[in-house]
Design a protein around this motif. Structure first.
Motif, PDB file in Angstrom:
ATOM      1  N   PRO A  17       0.267  14.028  14.121  1.00 57.74           N
ATOM      2  CA  PRO A  17      -0.363  13.231  13.058  1.00 57.74           C
ATOM      3  C   PRO A  17       0.679  12.425  12.303  1.00 57.74           C
ATOM      4  N   ARG A  18       0.275  11.231  11.876  1.00 55.67           N
ATOM      5  CA  ARG A  18       1.153  10.368  11.096  1.00 55.67           C
ATOM      6  C   ARG A  18       0.528  10.161   9.728  1.00 55.67           C
ATOM      7  N   LEU A  19       1.353  10.228   8.691  1.00 54.97           N
ATOM      8  CA  LEU A  19       0.863  10.154   7.317  1.00 54.97           C
ATOM      9  C   LEU A  19       1.394   8.899   6.647  1.00 54.97           C
ATOM     10  N   TYR A  20       0.504   8.213   5.926  1.00 57.15           N
ATOM     11  CA  TYR A  20       0.864   6.975   5.243  1.00 57.15           C
ATOM     12  C   TYR A  20       0.383   7.031   3.796  1.00 57.15           C
ATOM     13  N   ASP A  21       1.165   6.431   2.911  1.00 59.30           N
ATOM     14  CA  ASP A  21       0.766   6.257   1.519  1.00 59.30           C
ATOM     15  C   ASP A  21       0.155   4.870   1.361  1.00 59.30           C
ATOM     16  N   VAL A  22      -0.977   4.817   0.662  1.00 62.00           N
ATOM     17  CA  VAL A  22      -1.707   3.556   0.513  1.00 62.00           C
ATOM     18  C   VAL A  22      -1.952   3.286  -0.968  1.00 62.00           C
ATOM     19  N   THR A  23      -1.620   2.087  -1.415  1.00 58.37           N
ATOM     20  CA  THR A  23      -1.993   1.651  -2.759  1.00 58.37           C
ATOM     21  C   THR A  23      -2.793   0.357  -2.622  1.00 58.37           C
ATOM     22  N   VAL A  24      -3.802   0.219  -3.473  1.00 63.71           N
ATOM     23  CA  VAL A  24      -4.683  -0.951  -3.415  1.00 63.71           C
ATOM     24  C   VAL A  24      -4.878  -1.513  -4.811  1.00 63.71           C
ATOM     25  N   TRP A  25      -4.767  -2.830  -4.922  1.00 65.95           N
ATOM     26  CA  TRP A  25      -5.211  -3.570  -6.106  1.00 65.95           C
ATOM     27  C   TRP A  25      -6.328  -4.494  -5.666  1.00 65.95           C
ATOM     28  N   HIS A  26      -7.388  -4.525  -6.432  1.00 69.42           N
ATOM     29  CA  HIS A  26      -8.465  -5.483  -6.168  1.00 69.42           C
ATOM     30  C   HIS A  26      -8.978  -6.040  -7.479  1.00 69.42           C
ATOM     31  N   THR A  27      -9.073  -7.355  -7.552  1.00 66.21           N
ATOM     32  CA  THR A  27      -9.663  -8.044  -8.694  1.00 66.21           C
ATOM     33  C   THR A  27     -10.717  -9.004  -8.165  1.00 66.21           C
ATOM     34  N   LYS A  28     -11.903  -8.937  -8.738  1.00 63.78           N
ATOM     35  CA  LYS A  28     -12.985  -9.789  -8.268  1.00 63.78           C
ATOM     36  C   LYS A  28     -12.663 -11.264  -8.504  1.00 63.78           C
ATOM     37  N   PRO A  29     -13.161 -12.139  -7.608  1.00 61.88           N
ATOM     38  CA  PRO A  29     -13.975 -11.758  -6.458  1.00 61.88           C
ATOM     39  C   PRO A  29     -13.187 -11.491  -5.182  1.00 61.88           C
TER      40      PRO A  29
END
Length: 335
Positions: free
Chosen positions: A56-68
């Motif tokens: 198994p491979r592990l990844y760190d994920v960060t997300v920014w979302h601003t509409k639209p």
């Protein structure tokens, strides 16, 4: 007579209790849609475990979302500094690889047609799009089983979305193969709704600040470069030939597969550092393979991983099969 009245009252009480009991799938969907989609923006942190390889491979994920339509997704392999970022801003969709100093620009409507398990708006759309979606309850969790809508849907057709009853936010997502075996798990550690970022925060020239870029004349080639092979169980599809060619940057490998209805060529060579830091336009749509972001067209798929540039071309494979070839090369099938 009294016994009948008591029995009738019991039935009425049971009906009332049932009516006041667990909410229906439609009720929960309405609440989720309102909470997830009405937010002006959000930030989240998650881990993504991919179980398609030998380990198994592990990844760190960060997300920014601003509409639209502003997105920034940063995926970093656990225990390393290797990362890739997908950015959507006013100018288009970009994939940034800081370690190579490369930025690719796509003419794409991502992520509209490619649902991503770490984008909560995509999860909401997945639930609404699947008219056959099922909802069950487990302790303090709602569990939705839906069809996937991304480019992996033939290989990984279903997913389970686990949602906290109290917060109505996703806890984790399990993406499964045709045998209902979990192949990808996305676990959310923090989700904050209502956060808006300025458009300038999504500018690609801010993505790699503080990252040392390779010089233009540097190459990621190694004298003992290994060859990666697809790990597929396709009937009548075998390795027909292997060829190499010398280039200014090292060795280019050609693997030709065929023997049946499926024919394709795999090309791999050292990933070259760019001459400058300007974004390079690239044909195709961005596809998140988990370990890398690839560019997918009707007849090809290309990506970079571990300092190697990969290109798969075929006139007989479907888009889903091109993705399957690319995904299989993330395994430990290396010589």
């Amino acid at each position: 007579m009294r016994t009948r009245i008591v029995a009738l009252m019991l039935v009425m009480v049971m009906v009332l209790l049932a009516a006041c009991g667990s909410p229906s799938k439609e009720d929960v969907m309405k609440k989720l849609s309102g909470k997830w989609n009405d937010a002006k923006g959000y930030e989240l942190q998650a881990t993504m475990e991919i179980k398609t390889g030998a380990e198994p491979r592990l990844y760190d994920v960060t997300v920014w979302h601003t509409k639209p339509d502003f997105y920034k997704v940063n995926v970093t392999q656990g225990g390393t500094q290797d990362s890739q970022m997908i950015v959507r801003n006013e100018e288009g969709v970009f994939v940034v690889t800081p370690s190579l100093g490369k930025t690719y620009k796509f003419q794409s409507d991502w992520p509209t047609q490619n649902s991503m398990g770490y984008l909560i708006g995509s999860l909401s759309d997945d639930i609404k799009a699947d008219k056959e979606a099922k909802m069950t309850e487990k302790d303090k969790t709602y569990v939705f089983e839906t069809a996937t809508r991304n480019n992996h849907k033939k290989v990984l057709p279903t997913q389970e979305i686990h949602i906290d009853k109290k917060t109505l936010l996703p806890k984790h997502v399990s993406v499964m193969d045709a045998n209902k075996e979990e192949k990808i798990r996305i676990t959310f550690s923090k989700i904050t709704l209502g956060i808006e970022h300025r458009p300038s925060d999504f500018a690609v020239d801010q993505e790699d600040k503080g990252t040392e870029k390779p010089k233009a004349d540097e190459s990621t080639d190694q004298t003992d470069q290994q060859t990666y092979y697809p790990n597929l169980n396709w009937e009548d599809t075998t390795l027909l030939s292997e060829q190499t060619a010398s280039t200014d940057d090292g060795t280019r490998f050609f693997l030709t597969y065929g023997g049946g209805k499926r024919e394709f060529v795999v090309v791999q060579e050292p990933a070259k550092a760019p001459d400058n830091q300007m974004p390079v336009s690239i044909e195709g749509d961005p596809v998140d393979l988990g370990f890398a972001v690839a560019a997918l067209t009707e007849t090809s798929i290309r990506w970079e991983q571990n300092g190697v540039a990969f290109f798969v071309a075929s006139n007989t494979l479907s888009k889903e099969e091109l993705i399957e070839v690319a995904s299989s090369m993330a395994t430990d099938n290396v010589k």
